[in-house]
Design a protein around this motif. Sequence first.
Motif, PDB file in Angstrom:
ATOM      1  N   VAL A 137      -6.447   0.750   5.297  1.00 16.53           N
ATOM      2  CA  VAL A 137      -6.749   2.181   5.419  1.00 16.53           C
ATOM      3  C   VAL A 137      -8.165   2.369   5.943  1.00 16.53           C
ATOM      4  CG1 VAL A 137      -6.666   4.391   4.209  1.00 16.53           C
ATOM      5  CG2 VAL A 137      -5.279   2.505   3.403  1.00 16.53           C
ATOM      6  N   GLN A 138      -9.091   1.534   5.507  1.00 16.33           N
ATOM      7  CA  GLN A 138     -10.477   1.642   5.967  1.00 16.33           C
ATOM      8  C   GLN A 138     -10.575   1.466   7.469  1.00 16.33           C
ATOM      9  OE1 GLN A 138     -12.738  -1.235   3.744  1.00 16.33           O
ATOM     10  NE2 GLN A 138     -12.831   0.027   1.889  1.00 16.33           N
ATOM     11  N   LEU A 191       0.787   5.616   8.335  1.00 11.94           N
ATOM     12  CA  LEU A 191      -0.589   6.104   8.439  1.00 11.94           C
ATOM     13  C   LEU A 191      -0.947   6.431   9.879  1.00 11.94           C
ATOM     14  CD1 LEU A 191      -2.527   3.786   5.954  1.00 11.94           C
ATOM     15  CD2 LEU A 191      -1.925   6.183   5.657  1.00 11.94           C
ATOM     16  N   LEU A 192      -0.502   5.596  10.819  1.00 11.71           N
ATOM     17  CA  LEU A 192      -0.764   5.867  12.231  1.00 11.71           C
ATOM     18  C   LEU A 192      -0.077   7.154  12.675  1.00 11.71           C
ATOM     19  CD1 LEU A 192      -0.500   2.285  13.769  1.00 11.71           C
ATOM     20  CD2 LEU A 192      -2.547   3.730  13.652  1.00 11.71           C
ATOM     21  N   ALA A 193       1.150   7.372  12.164  1.00 13.12           N
ATOM     22  CA  ALA A 193       1.867   8.604  12.509  1.00 13.12           C
ATOM     23  C   ALA A 193       1.135   9.821  11.960  1.00 13.12           C
ATOM     24  CB  ALA A 193       3.294   8.543  11.957  1.00 13.12           C
ATOM     25  N   LEU A 194       0.641   9.698  10.719  1.00  7.77           N
ATOM     26  CA  LEU A 194      -0.134  10.791  10.136  1.00  7.77           C
ATOM     27  C   LEU A 194      -1.406  11.041  10.930  1.00  7.77           C
ATOM     28  CD1 LEU A 194       0.091  10.260   6.265  1.00  7.77           C
ATOM     29  CD2 LEU A 194       0.864  12.251   7.556  1.00  7.77           C
ATOM     30  N   ILE A 214       3.442  -3.370   6.890  1.00  5.51           N
ATOM     31  CA  ILE A 214       3.745  -2.938   8.254  1.00  5.51           C
ATOM     32  C   ILE A 214       4.233  -1.489   8.261  1.00  5.51           C
ATOM     33  CG2 ILE A 214       5.280  -3.308  10.220  1.00  5.51           C
ATOM     34  CD1 ILE A 214       5.199  -6.269   9.640  1.00  5.51           C
ATOM     35  N   ARG A 215       5.175  -1.191   7.362  1.00  4.56           N
ATOM     36  CA  ARG A 215       5.699   0.175   7.304  1.00  4.56           C
ATOM     37  C   ARG A 215       4.605   1.155   6.870  1.00  4.56           C
ATOM     38  NH1 ARG A 215      10.313   2.917   7.422  1.00  4.56           N
ATOM     39  NH2 ARG A 215      10.649   4.669   5.993  1.00  4.56           N
ATOM     40  N   TYR A 216       3.782   0.711   5.959  1.00  5.66           N
ATOM     41  CA  TYR A 216       2.681   1.562   5.484  1.00  5.66           C
ATOM     42  C   TYR A 216       1.728   1.883   6.636  1.00  5.66           C
ATOM     43  CZ  TYR A 216      -1.371   2.902   2.582  1.00  5.66           C
ATOM     44  OH  TYR A 216      -2.426   3.560   2.014  1.00  5.66           O
ATOM     45  N   ARG A 217       1.399   0.882   7.437  1.00  8.10           N
ATOM     46  CA  ARG A 217       0.497   1.100   8.566  1.00  8.10           C
ATOM     47  C   ARG A 217       1.118   2.066   9.578  1.00  8.10           C
ATOM     48  NH1 ARG A 217      -3.872  -1.270  11.093  1.00  8.10           N
ATOM     49  NH2 ARG A 217      -3.896  -1.115  13.361  1.00  8.10           N
TER      50      ARG A 217
END
Length: 498
Positions: free
Chosen positions: A182-183, A153-156, A147-150
């Motif tokens: 990520v895909q 990535l969305l913020a980036l 969840i934190r990883y997603r």
Amino acid sequence: MSTANGPLTPRAATGIPGLDDVLGGGFPRRRIHLLQGSPGAGKTTLSLQFLMEGVRQGESCLYIAMSESREEVASVAASHGWDLGGVAVFDASELDGSEEENTILEPAEVELGERMRAILTEVERVQPNRVVLDSCTELRLLAQTPIRYRRQLLALKRQLVEKDRTVLLLDNPSPESPDVLVQSLAHGVVVLEQLNPEYGAERRRLRVLKMRAASYRGGYHDFAIRTGGLRVFPRLVAAEHRAGATQPERCLTGLEPLDRMLGGGLDRGTSTLVVGPAGAGKSTLATQIVEAAARRGETVAVFAFDEPRATLLARARATGLDLAPYEEAGTVQVTQVDPAEISAGELIHQVRTAVERGARMVLIDSLNGLLQAMPSEGSLVLQVHEMLSFLAEKHVVTLLTMAQHGIIGEMLAPADVTYLADTVVLLRYFEAGGGVRKAISVVKKRLGAHESTIREYLPTATGLRLGAPLTAFRGVLTGVPEFEPGAAGAQLLPVQSP
């Protein structure tokens, strides 16, 4: 070729001609794209070329290194002779805290936040048009939870693609379970693979897994990493090279009896397979046809798998066929191919390049060598079919040789490609008069009639000799013929003394 209003999408060229062809001009601008592949697959090299092409076009470029130091990135560039002076390199690995500051969960979250702020600050400072983030693996480890990883990535994605930024994310997924998270977030996904055959150099290939609202060339495309960067060899699609109909034209072999057997010679835009056991004279026969074409002033491309260039030229001279003057003049172009060091895609790309540069005849000696460059027999048949279709569209005379297993009696080929060729010439050993002799026959020709006779075939120091039809023998193709005394037939060719 996948299409979806691709030509309307602005592209950021990679500077790699073959890859830009696969991508339909480059990566769509103002989007995040993912390069996935195992370590050593070529992600860093590709991304650096992408940035240097941006510099060449006057764009601002930023490389964010999260798992490598600035010096390591510079050493990769130096190994290819590149100067990264125009590329800003940000070493995010320098932001690691001490062991006391990073112990369990909360410090990792703090470190992730610090890295993200530092990265975005550097992006704001450089104002790049092109950004490479190497790699997502570090972000995944620091985030600890999907969840934190997603969220990161969305913020980036929100902050990096604004202001005309094209972003490449590099990732090293597990081969068994690619990171679909990520895909799903990326606009485009390019997967790079490194294959390790049991013998020979590693093979590399790539494919575009997805590219939203853009055209691209689907399927696998071989590529190689050489000094100077990536070289991508787009998959050949013969249908893209359709040519108009032309007047039928014959290509003489330079040997009148052989022309008669072939019904007047070889037709342009057709392929001829010369098949037989080892030592039967397949290469010599092909060389005879090559020399006749060169004598007429035609450009011939020869791809030799089975013997070195010097051996090929010496063997040709031994049969009265001197190719050296034609090679010096550029009429005959000999390429020595090592099947352990080249992929099938690269070879077919070389054939295509030779034809586009003016070659009117192509000799591949032999398909056995090409088979060794293929991952499987199925791939051999499919790729050879596409290559022959392309050569036919270009009205090229194609010569192929293939060695069969065995010497006398039943013969087996490593792969059945006889149905792909327009003409099949069969060479055989047979026993007669207390000696081993050679026979030649044309067993197939799609265009026009041909002789169905079997003739003796004899390479000599002054050229090739073909005898009259062997009507006095029955069972020549079995290797052990029977002599029929009552039959009216020509005598065997006299055997020359050494």
